[in-house]
Design an enzyme around this catalytic site. Sequence first.
Site, PDB file in Angstrom:
ATOM      1  N   CYS A  10       0.743  -1.154   0.105  1.00 48.54           N
ATOM      2  CA  CYS A  10      -0.071   0.172   0.067  1.00 48.54           C
ATOM      3  C   CYS A  10       0.740   1.319  -0.104  1.00 48.54           C
ATOM      4  O   CYS A  10       1.948   1.136   0.272  1.00 48.54           O
ATOM      5  CB  CYS A  10      -1.072  -0.360   1.334  1.00 48.54           C
ATOM      6  N   GLY A  36       0.029  -0.039  -5.151  1.00 50.48           N
ATOM      7  CA  GLY A  36      -1.321  -0.461  -5.048  1.00 50.48           C
ATOM      8  C   GLY A  36      -2.174  -0.184  -6.171  1.00 50.48           C
ATOM      9  O   GLY A  36      -2.151   1.038  -6.348  1.00 50.48           O
ATOM     10  N   ASN A 112      -0.364   1.444   5.779  1.00 46.06           N
ATOM     11  CA  ASN A 112       0.555   0.745   4.883  1.00 46.06           C
ATOM     12  C   ASN A 112       1.167  -0.092   6.033  1.00 46.06           C
ATOM     13  O   ASN A 112       1.901   0.115   7.000  1.00 46.06           O
ATOM     14  CB  ASN A 112       1.520   1.431   4.433  1.00 46.06           C
ATOM     15  N   GLY A 113       1.085  -1.693   5.920  1.00 48.25           N
ATOM     16  CA  GLY A 113       1.754  -2.714   6.692  1.00 48.25           C
ATOM     17  C   GLY A 113       0.675  -3.495   7.055  1.00 48.25           C
ATOM     18  O   GLY A 113      -0.260  -3.745   6.594  1.00 48.25           O
ATOM     19  N   TYR A 258      13.052  -4.061  -4.569  1.00 46.25           N
ATOM     20  CA  TYR A 258      11.800  -4.175  -5.750  1.00 46.25           C
ATOM     21  C   TYR A 258      10.981  -3.038  -5.441  1.00 46.25           C
ATOM     22  O   TYR A 258      10.595  -2.688  -6.485  1.00 46.25           O
ATOM     23  CB  TYR A 258      11.249  -5.537  -5.387  1.00 46.25           C
TER      24      TYR A 258
END
Length: 473
Positions: A10, A36, A112-113, A258
């Site tokens: 996210c 996302g 986010n997480g 990445y």
Amino acid sequence: MTLEHPREHCGLCGVSGGESVLALTHLGLHALQHRGQEAAGVMLAGGGTCFLHRARGLVDDAFDGLPPVMRGLAAERAIAHVRYSTAGDSSAANAQPLMVEIAGQKLGIAHNGTLCNAASLRLELLADGAILQTTSDTELVLHLIARALRKRPATQLWDAVAESLTRLKGAYAFLLLTKDCMAAVRDPMGFRPLSIGDLPDDGCLVASETIAHTVTGARPVREVEPGEMVIWGPGGRVESRRFAPCVRRAHCIFEHVYFARPGSYVFGDSVYEVRKAMGRQLAREAPVAADVVIPVPDSGTFAALGFAEESKLPFDMGFTRNHYVGRTFIDPGQRLSRRKLVARKLQPIAEAVAGRRVCLVEDSIVRGNTCQARVRTLRDAGAREVHMRVSCPPHRCGCYFGIDFPESGQLLANQAPLEQMRERLRLDSLAYLSKDGMLSCVRRYRPEDYCCACFDGRYPVEPDTLDERPLPC
Ligand code: SF4
């Protein structure tokens, strides 16, 4: 269609103060689209109230669908989110931000997480009479805040938030919004990045990656510290609170390998520089006799540049990428081979590879199926030899901290030793970057300040035993 890479997680973007809050939030979130593509949403505060809009699809889809009341609002603050579901299902109800009314005031949150103790928190809240409307772990945080606020006056919202944060385990970067304030929070180990930037007109922009600062003209100032909550209030007031000590850091190294954009800084280092350094280190550890180095675009490009530079080999683009491939492809008859499905996204350039010994640089191998098809494509295009170099160690374990890897049994590195992997992928040679080599490429923090659990199984936080996700290794 089986995915070769872990899916993105996210992204967060928030703006407080200044002009053009809505436009800058849109611009900043758009720069984070790579984090996302499943859903996007924005919550605005202005004129003494808050509004929320969320939609499935891309950032532009969500902002195109904004209701007139939000378009016409003189927004003072905003938080926004792009989502790929790492916890909870992908239904529209799980899109973020979430917004609720607590003690007479609207409160929004974007996350986010992934929380490692979501299962036990869920049971505890249900036993206490909570009515949960989503399967997302983020909703649990709102319920914890509501319960913490029962014990104090409604004006002490941020005390209630700070108390609730101490109940959480795992990876979280949050943006929170009320009609008067925006807050940014990072978990005590700092798994996920979150950076603060100053806008030219006195506002501030907080985002998962500094690429959002670059496109909006914000000047990156610093990261939200692990265990810190920063609150931007009325009249430009800014307050920093530490809700938990940072006993150890655990920054996700895979952001550098990445996920993050090469134009971003995360955890204090340039993603571009780290990724190129990984390619150079890989060339030192696993040199190859080849005629040309080609990347798997886009994520392998910068490691391939570093590899070619260090090897003193020519760099070329052996694939072109079709940027218009959607997220899903329907093949009702299941008649198309994997090779054709792969070729739909990446097309080989025969003139770049025919008759040559090719060194293909990948950022990671997860299941290996797509990788095998790419190698075959290169051979069909006339490559004389195909060698593969991977700019991180073999993936052997799952992630509890916000990245969606397949189950450990599906990871190629768990199915066969290196030589068998090489044979299965039909390569002339195969080598990975070592863990020490990978960690030697980051500069700002020490090697032990990074999480490498998907490579070595050493989890900085043990997951909740009640959690239903499969065991990682
Ligand atoms: S397990 Fe891997 S992907 Fe997950 S936070 Fe750690 S390094 Fe990142």
